[in-house]
Design a protein around this motif. Structure first.
Motif, PDB file in Angstrom:
ATOM      1  N   ASN A  98       0.823  -1.211   0.000  1.00 38.61           N
ATOM      2  CA  ASN A  98       0.000   0.000   0.000  1.00 38.61           C
ATOM      3  C   ASN A  98       0.858   1.262   0.000  1.00 38.61           C
ATOM      4  N   GLU A  99       1.849   1.306   0.861  1.00 41.79           N
ATOM      5  CA  GLU A  99       2.706   2.477   0.943  1.00 41.79           C
ATOM      6  C   GLU A  99       3.580   2.620  -0.299  1.00 41.79           C
ATOM      7  N   ALA A 100       4.071   1.494  -0.836  1.00 44.55           N
ATOM      8  CA  ALA A 100       4.937   1.537  -2.010  1.00 44.55           C
ATOM      9  C   ALA A 100       4.187   2.018  -3.248  1.00 44.55           C
ATOM     10  N   VAL A 101       2.942   1.589  -3.415  1.00 42.14           N
ATOM     11  CA  VAL A 101       2.151   2.043  -4.567  1.00 42.14           C
ATOM     12  C   VAL A 101       1.815   3.522  -4.420  1.00 42.14           C
ATOM     13  N   ASP A 102       1.462   3.945  -3.214  1.00 43.91           N
ATOM     14  CA  ASP A 102       1.148   5.363  -2.993  1.00 43.91           C
ATOM     15  C   ASP A 102       2.367   6.255  -3.238  1.00 43.91           C
ATOM     16  N   ALA A 103       3.562   5.769  -2.924  1.00 43.82           N
ATOM     17  CA  ALA A 103       4.786   6.550  -3.120  1.00 43.82           C
ATOM     18  C   ALA A 103       5.322   6.438  -4.548  1.00 43.82           C
ATOM     19  N   GLY A 104       4.792   5.515  -5.343  1.00 47.40           N
ATOM     20  CA  GLY A 104       5.260   5.351  -6.716  1.00 47.40           C
ATOM     21  C   GLY A 104       6.442   4.417  -6.852  1.00 47.40           C
ATOM     22  N   GLU A 105       6.814   3.728  -5.780  1.00 48.54           N
ATOM     23  CA  GLU A 105       7.940   2.801  -5.838  1.00 48.54           C
ATOM     24  C   GLU A 105       7.558   1.495  -6.505  1.00 48.54           C
ATOM     25  N   VAL A 106       6.268   1.147  -6.491  1.00 50.55           N
ATOM     26  CA  VAL A 106       5.747  -0.048  -7.155  1.00 50.55           C
ATOM     27  C   VAL A 106       4.531   0.372  -7.959  1.00 50.55           C
ATOM     28  N   LYS A 107       4.422  -0.152  -9.170  1.00 45.26           N
ATOM     29  CA  LYS A 107       3.285   0.162 -10.027  1.00 45.26           C
ATOM     30  C   LYS A 107       2.517  -1.116 -10.310  1.00 45.26           C
ATOM     31  N   ILE A 108       1.192  -1.028 -10.211  1.00 44.31           N
ATOM     32  CA  ILE A 108       0.333  -2.157 -10.539  1.00 44.31           C
ATOM     33  C   ILE A 108      -0.214  -1.897 -11.932  1.00 44.31           C
ATOM     34  N   PRO A 109       0.206  -2.685 -12.925  1.00 49.09           N
ATOM     35  CA  PRO A 109      -0.311  -2.449 -14.285  1.00 49.09           C
ATOM     36  C   PRO A 109      -1.786  -2.834 -14.363  1.00 49.09           C
ATOM     37  N   ASP A 110      -2.533  -2.074 -15.160  1.00 53.63           N
ATOM     38  CA  ASP A 110      -3.950  -2.406 -15.329  1.00 53.63           C
ATOM     39  C   ASP A 110      -4.081  -3.597 -16.282  1.00 53.63           C
ATOM     40  N   GLY A 111      -5.236  -4.176 -16.344  1.00 52.54           N
ATOM     41  CA  GLY A 111      -5.457  -5.388 -17.146  1.00 52.54           C
ATOM     42  C   GLY A 111      -5.359  -5.168 -18.643  1.00 52.54           C
ATOM     43  N   THR A 112      -5.600  -3.943 -19.119  1.00 53.77           N
ATOM     44  CA  THR A 112      -5.589  -3.701 -20.555  1.00 53.77           C
ATOM     45  C   THR A 112      -4.193  -3.465 -21.099  1.00 53.77           C
ATOM     46  N   ASN A 113      -3.319  -2.907 -20.294  1.00 59.20           N
ATOM     47  CA  ASN A 113      -1.981  -2.575 -20.761  1.00 59.20           C
ATOM     48  C   ASN A 113      -0.954  -3.349 -19.943  1.00 59.20           C
ATOM     49  N   MET A 114      -0.813  -4.623 -20.244  1.00 58.67           N
ATOM     50  CA  MET A 114       0.139  -5.447 -19.509  1.00 58.67           C
ATOM     51  C   MET A 114       1.557  -5.127 -19.964  1.00 58.67           C
TER      52      MET A 114
END
Length: 123
Positions: free
Chosen positions: A105-121
């Motif tokens: 949660n903290e890493a995604v909010d800080a931009g250190e980890v990105k979760i790709p969406d289903g359409t653009n793998m």
């Protein structure tokens, strides 16, 4: 009384909006992308210090992690949800570590980890 009720409803609304839980969006086997650190080093991705990497015979190049594709191997729930991941290409991090962990949660909010969406793998 009306002001108190309005303030309580407003506070409840903002507290629900602030709790964005990214762990619900991922499963074991999903791919993530590592982003750039939020400062000079990663705060929410548990990367070993440079001297530990060098002592184990690795190459301490933190910029090699940027835009690296990783696969989730384990998710542990608790006060903070920890995600364990390995590199998608099967290589080791810094030629030494098979897996790393992150507070998702903290890493995604800080931009250190990105979760790709289903359409653009990942390419």
């Amino acid at each position: 009384m009306k002001q108190f009720l309005f303030a309580a409803c407003l506070l409840a609304f903002f507290s629900v909006q602030a709790q964005d839980n990214h762990v619900d969006r991922v499963q074991i086997g999903d791919q993530l992308v590592l982003g750039a650190p939020s400062g000079s080093h990663y705060k929410h991705v548990d990367v070993p210090r440079k001297n530990f990497i060098i002592k184990r015979g690795g190459i301490a190049n933190l910029s090699a992690l940027v835009n690296e594709s990783v696969t989730i191997t384990d998710i542990s729930y608790g006060k903070t949800s920890l995600v364990t991941f390995k590199r998608t290409d099967g290589k080791k991090f810094f030629r030494v570590y098979k897996t790393l962990t992150a507070r998702l949660n903290e890493a995604v909010d800080a931009g250190e980890v990105k979760i790709p969406d289903g359409t653009n793998m990942l390419p």
